[in-house]
Design a protein around this motif. Structure first.
Motif, PDB file in Angstrom:
ATOM      1  N   LEU A  35      -9.391  -3.406 -14.606  1.00  0.00           N
ATOM      2  CA  LEU A  35      -8.271  -4.185 -15.116  1.00  0.00           C
ATOM      3  C   LEU A  35      -7.814  -3.689 -16.489  1.00  0.00           C
ATOM      4  O   LEU A  35      -6.627  -3.397 -16.699  1.00  0.00           O
ATOM      5  CB  LEU A  35      -8.670  -5.663 -15.196  1.00  0.00           C
ATOM      6  CG  LEU A  35      -7.542  -6.684 -15.101  1.00  0.00           C
ATOM      7  CD1 LEU A  35      -6.898  -6.651 -13.737  1.00  0.00           C
ATOM      8  CD2 LEU A  35      -8.080  -8.087 -15.381  1.00  0.00           C
ATOM      9  N   GLU A  36      -8.747  -3.568 -17.420  1.00  0.00           N
ATOM     10  CA  GLU A  36      -8.395  -3.136 -18.775  1.00  0.00           C
ATOM     11  C   GLU A  36      -7.943  -1.678 -18.803  1.00  0.00           C
ATOM     12  O   GLU A  36      -7.005  -1.324 -19.532  1.00  0.00           O
ATOM     13  CB  GLU A  36      -9.590  -3.328 -19.712  1.00  0.00           C
ATOM     14  CG  GLU A  36      -9.827  -4.767 -20.132  1.00  0.00           C
ATOM     15  CD  GLU A  36      -8.636  -5.330 -20.906  1.00  0.00           C
ATOM     16  OE1 GLU A  36      -8.197  -4.693 -21.887  1.00  0.00           O
ATOM     17  OE2 GLU A  36      -8.132  -6.393 -20.518  1.00  0.00           O
ATOM     18  N   THR A  37      -8.593  -0.837 -18.003  1.00  0.00           N
ATOM     19  CA  THR A  37      -8.228   0.580 -17.954  1.00  0.00           C
ATOM     20  C   THR A  37      -6.809   0.768 -17.437  1.00  0.00           C
ATOM     21  O   THR A  37      -6.018   1.522 -18.014  1.00  0.00           O
ATOM     22  CB  THR A  37      -9.216   1.355 -17.054  1.00  0.00           C
ATOM     23  OG1 THR A  37     -10.540   1.191 -17.563  1.00  0.00           O
ATOM     24  CG2 THR A  37      -8.863   2.827 -17.008  1.00  0.00           C
ATOM     25  N   ILE A  38      -6.486   0.085 -16.341  1.00  0.00           N
ATOM     26  CA  ILE A  38      -5.133   0.176 -15.776  1.00  0.00           C
ATOM     27  C   ILE A  38      -4.110  -0.370 -16.767  1.00  0.00           C
ATOM     28  O   ILE A  38      -3.033   0.219 -16.967  1.00  0.00           O
ATOM     29  CB  ILE A  38      -5.058  -0.590 -14.442  1.00  0.00           C
ATOM     30  CG1 ILE A  38      -5.962   0.079 -13.393  1.00  0.00           C
ATOM     31  CG2 ILE A  38      -3.626  -0.663 -13.932  1.00  0.00           C
ATOM     32  CD1 ILE A  38      -6.122  -0.725 -12.118  1.00  0.00           C
ATOM     33  N   ARG A  39      -4.433  -1.495 -17.395  1.00  0.00           N
ATOM     34  CA  ARG A  39      -3.502  -2.108 -18.339  1.00  0.00           C
ATOM     35  C   ARG A  39      -3.201  -1.164 -19.501  1.00  0.00           C
ATOM     36  O   ARG A  39      -2.039  -1.003 -19.898  1.00  0.00           O
ATOM     37  CB  ARG A  39      -4.087  -3.423 -18.873  1.00  0.00           C
ATOM     38  CG  ARG A  39      -3.133  -4.226 -19.748  1.00  0.00           C
ATOM     39  CD  ARG A  39      -3.799  -5.460 -20.300  1.00  0.00           C
ATOM     40  NE  ARG A  39      -4.884  -5.135 -21.215  1.00  0.00           N
ATOM     41  CZ  ARG A  39      -4.698  -4.786 -22.494  1.00  0.00           C
ATOM     42  NH1 ARG A  39      -3.477  -4.698 -22.983  1.00  0.00           N
ATOM     43  NH2 ARG A  39      -5.735  -4.505 -23.248  1.00  0.00           N
ATOM     44  N   GLN A  41      -3.707   2.270 -19.619  1.00  0.00           N
ATOM     45  CA  GLN A  41      -3.118   3.551 -19.234  1.00  0.00           C
ATOM     46  C   GLN A  41      -1.671   3.418 -18.775  1.00  0.00           C
ATOM     47  O   GLN A  41      -0.875   4.351 -18.930  1.00  0.00           O
ATOM     48  CB  GLN A  41      -3.969   4.215 -18.146  1.00  0.00           C
ATOM     49  CG  GLN A  41      -5.344   4.642 -18.639  1.00  0.00           C
ATOM     50  CD  GLN A  41      -5.994   5.669 -17.722  1.00  0.00           C
ATOM     51  OE1 GLN A  41      -5.349   6.276 -16.865  1.00  0.00           O
ATOM     52  NE2 GLN A  41      -7.289   5.888 -17.911  1.00  0.00           N
ATOM     53  N   LEU A  42      -1.324   2.267 -18.202  1.00  0.00           N
ATOM     54  CA  LEU A  42       0.042   2.065 -17.728  1.00  0.00           C
ATOM     55  C   LEU A  42       0.863   1.177 -18.660  1.00  0.00           C
ATOM     56  O   LEU A  42       2.012   0.852 -18.356  1.00  0.00           O
ATOM     57  CB  LEU A  42       0.034   1.461 -16.315  1.00  0.00           C
ATOM     58  CG  LEU A  42      -0.627   2.317 -15.226  1.00  0.00           C
ATOM     59  CD1 LEU A  42      -0.529   1.613 -13.872  1.00  0.00           C
ATOM     60  CD2 LEU A  42       0.022   3.697 -15.149  1.00  0.00           C
ATOM     61  N   SER A  43       0.266   0.776 -19.808  1.00  0.00           N
ATOM     62  CA  SER A  43       0.952  -0.062 -20.816  1.00  0.00           C
ATOM     63  C   SER A  43       1.511  -1.346 -20.192  1.00  0.00           C
ATOM     64  O   SER A  43       2.708  -1.643 -20.280  1.00  0.00           O
ATOM     65  CB  SER A  43       2.076   0.735 -21.496  1.00  0.00           C
ATOM     66  OG  SER A  43       1.567   1.892 -22.115  1.00  0.00           O
ATOM     67  N   LEU A  44       0.638  -2.109 -19.555  1.00  0.00           N
ATOM     68  CA  LEU A  44       1.027  -3.335 -18.871  1.00  0.00           C
ATOM     69  C   LEU A  44       0.525  -4.554 -19.634  1.00  0.00           C
ATOM     70  O   LEU A  44      -0.406  -4.459 -20.438  1.00  0.00           O
ATOM     71  CB  LEU A  44       0.445  -3.355 -17.459  1.00  0.00           C
ATOM     72  CG  LEU A  44       0.793  -2.174 -16.539  1.00  0.00           C
ATOM     73  CD1 LEU A  44      -0.008  -2.266 -15.246  1.00  0.00           C
ATOM     74  CD2 LEU A  44       2.290  -2.134 -16.242  1.00  0.00           C
ATOM     75  N   SER A  45       1.131  -5.690 -19.357  1.00  0.00           N
ATOM     76  CA  SER A  45       0.608  -6.950 -19.871  1.00  0.00           C
ATOM     77  C   SER A  45      -0.515  -7.418 -18.957  1.00  0.00           C
ATOM     78  O   SER A  45      -0.681  -6.910 -17.836  1.00  0.00           O
ATOM     79  CB  SER A  45       1.709  -8.009 -19.916  1.00  0.00           C
ATOM     80  OG  SER A  45       2.111  -8.357 -18.606  1.00  0.00           O
ATOM     81  N   ASN A  46      -1.290  -8.391 -19.411  1.00  0.00           N
ATOM     82  CA  ASN A  46      -2.344  -8.951 -18.562  1.00  0.00           C
ATOM     83  C   ASN A  46      -1.759  -9.586 -17.304  1.00  0.00           C
ATOM     84  O   ASN A  46      -2.357  -9.517 -16.227  1.00  0.00           O
ATOM     85  CB  ASN A  46      -3.158  -9.984 -19.347  1.00  0.00           C
ATOM     86  CG  ASN A  46      -4.102  -9.344 -20.338  1.00  0.00           C
ATOM     87  OD1 ASN A  46      -5.037  -8.654 -19.967  1.00  0.00           O
ATOM     88  ND2 ASN A  46      -3.843  -9.540 -21.620  1.00  0.00           N
ATOM     89  N   ALA A 242     -16.668  -9.951 -19.998  1.00  0.00           N
ATOM     90  CA  ALA A 242     -17.904  -9.315 -20.458  1.00  0.00           C
ATOM     91  C   ALA A 242     -17.627  -8.256 -21.523  1.00  0.00           C
ATOM     92  O   ALA A 242     -18.352  -8.171 -22.524  1.00  0.00           O
ATOM     93  CB  ALA A 242     -18.639  -8.695 -19.273  1.00  0.00           C
ATOM     94  N   THR A 243     -16.584  -7.454 -21.329  1.00  0.00           N
ATOM     95  CA  THR A 243     -16.269  -6.432 -22.336  1.00  0.00           C
ATOM     96  C   THR A 243     -15.785  -7.062 -23.628  1.00  0.00           C
ATOM     97  O   THR A 243     -16.087  -6.564 -24.715  1.00  0.00           O
ATOM     98  CB  THR A 243     -15.220  -5.439 -21.802  1.00  0.00           C
ATOM     99  OG1 THR A 243     -14.055  -6.157 -21.351  1.00  0.00           O
ATOM    100  CG2 THR A 243     -15.777  -4.613 -20.650  1.00  0.00           C
ATOM    101  N   SER A 244     -15.066  -8.179 -23.527  1.00  0.00           N
ATOM    102  CA  SER A 244     -14.624  -8.860 -24.754  1.00  0.00           C
ATOM    103  C   SER A 244     -15.804  -9.480 -25.493  1.00  0.00           C
ATOM    104  O   SER A 244     -15.726  -9.725 -26.705  1.00  0.00           O
ATOM    105  CB  SER A 244     -13.581  -9.937 -24.421  1.00  0.00           C
ATOM    106  OG  SER A 244     -14.174 -11.026 -23.726  1.00  0.00           O
ATOM    107  N   ALA A 245     -16.909  -9.724 -24.762  1.00  0.00           N
ATOM    108  CA  ALA A 245     -18.125 -10.253 -25.393  1.00  0.00           C
ATOM    109  C   ALA A 245     -19.016  -9.148 -25.940  1.00  0.00           C
ATOM    110  O   ALA A 245     -20.117  -9.420 -26.438  1.00  0.00           O
ATOM    111  CB  ALA A 245     -18.904 -11.100 -24.385  1.00  0.00           C
TER     112      ALA A 245
END
Length: 400
Positions: A35-39, A41-46, A242-245
């Motif tokens: 999710l975070e990688t795609i967001r 690399q493609l400059s997307l919103s959540n 988990a990554t935000s933690a």
């Protein structure tokens, strides 16, 4: 046909159900770890990246009613074959054509295919295994659990080894080859789901009303929707949480693996336990308490407690879905009824299941705070806890 031949046909059919079911989640669950990688690399919103899981789940609801129509028109063999091929091709396409448009369009097509496959599998189980529905539903759920666990846990590993999220997403197309081979083998015995022809259906409408007019069917729909919402919310958002933690992407992927490994065992174990020890209210309440405990542990942000929370969350993720699938089978008498009730339940339920993770994304875009994510997840479990008392234990089929 000899008893040996019947046993062989049964084995082929059960293996086909398993092999097809492992294809019914990876197109969705492989997105969560990326999710975070795609967001980025493609400059997307959540919200935009969350649509990659929301769209197929909503499609699973909107297009569920296509299952009996396509079965009547083209037959089970052709319908299921085309759906398996569609899932395989759309998943593979993600590795060759990068971009958000490709990801969202393949998510749409995969969602439609899964929507058609689900009710047909349930109807097959009702027709061919009327006395062993719980056991075969367990195998069906187990297959989906295997697909979910593998894609949720290994997608991050594939990305770490290759550096390509496109490869990590598209590799799951190989599961369609297994599903297609198993289906062709099972169909050598010409399996069909019986459908009543139009004249008989018209004559029976006065005797059997639509499930949309049944209070019990609406309760099942709401419960299915809430458990779908909880499942797809946690599968989509646990890795980012988990990554935000402070966890690494591999640690977050391993956290998902722990959760989905427990889920796999519960997928097949719980239906067996429920068959041996009836009383679905007890089992539902037990799973829901485990889920609420897990959310509290995740909420702390303490890594050691989050690992414990992953174990506890595997209990409701693995158990609630097969129980939800059994609800319409308990209340119906024929394969056609089972297909209609399941299609109704999945129509509304999967629409709910797709919208809630999207709501979490919108709230997170607005607040940048996962405290609201946990609050929404907890609310889902509290609502299911209340609904369990309304559904109650298995009863005789409802009279209209």
């Amino acid at each position: 046909m000899s008893k040996k031949g019947n046993n062989r046909n049964t084995v082929f059919m059960i293996f086909a159900i398993f092999a097809i079911s492992i294809n019914m989640r990876p197109a969705i669950t492989s997105i969560g770890p990326m999710l975070e990688t795609i967001r980025e690399q493609l400059s997307l919103s959540n919200a935009q990246v969350s649509l990659l899981t929301a769209v197929p789940v909503i499609c699973m609801g909107v297009f569920a009613m296509l299952a009996p129509i396509l079965n009547r028109t083209f037959g089970l063999r052709q319908t299921m074959t085309v759906m398996i091929i569609l899932i395989g091709l759309t998943t593979a396409l993600r590795g060759f054509m990068p971009g958000y448009a490709v990801l969202i369009s393949t998510a749409l097509i995969a969602g439609i295919a899964i929507a058609v496959m689900g009710p047909l599998l349930s109807a097959m189980i009702k027709q061919y295994f009327p006395d062993r529905a719980a056991s075969v539903i367990g195998i069906y759920s187990f297959g989906m659990g295997v697909g979910s666990a593998a894609s949720a846990g290994l997608t991050a590993v594939f990305f770490d080894k290759t550096g390509s999220y496109l490869f990590a997403l598209s590799i799951w197309s190989v599961l369609a080859l297994i599903g297609l081979a198993a289906w062709v083998l099972a169909m050598s015995n010409r399996i069909e789901v019986r459908q009543t022809d139009a004249v008989i259906v018209k004559a029976q409408r006065k005797k059997v009303k639509s499930p949309w007019k049944s209070r019990k069917a609406w309760l099942f729909l709401l419960f299915f929707g809430l458990q779908s919402s909880a499942f797809f919310s946690i599968i989509t958002w646990l890795a980012p949480i988990a990554t935000s933690a402070g966890m690494t992407l591999l640690q977050a992927g391993t956290l998902l693996s722990v959760m989905t490994t427990v889920q796999i065992f519960l997928n097949i174990l719980l239906p067996q336990l429920m068959q041996r020890f009836p009383g679905r209210k007890f089992w539902l309440l037990l799973m829901l308490i485990a889920g609420m405990t897990s959310i509290i542990l995740f909420w702390t942000g303490i890594h050691s407690l989050m690992w414990v929370g992953a174990f506890f969350m595997g209990i409701p993720l693995g158990g609630l879905f097969p129980v939800a699938l059994l609800l319409p089978l308990d209340e119906t008498e024929t394969a056609e009824e089972a297909s209609a009730w399941t299609a109704m339940m999945q129509t509304g339920g999967f629409i709910m299941g797709g919208l809630l993770p999207l709501l979490i994304a919108l709230v997170f875009d607005w607040t940048a705070n996962h405290q609201y994510t946990f609050a929404i997840m907890m609310l889902l479990y509290v609502m299911m806890f209340i609904l369990t008392f309304l559904i109650g234990n298995k009863k005789e089929r409802e009279t209209y």
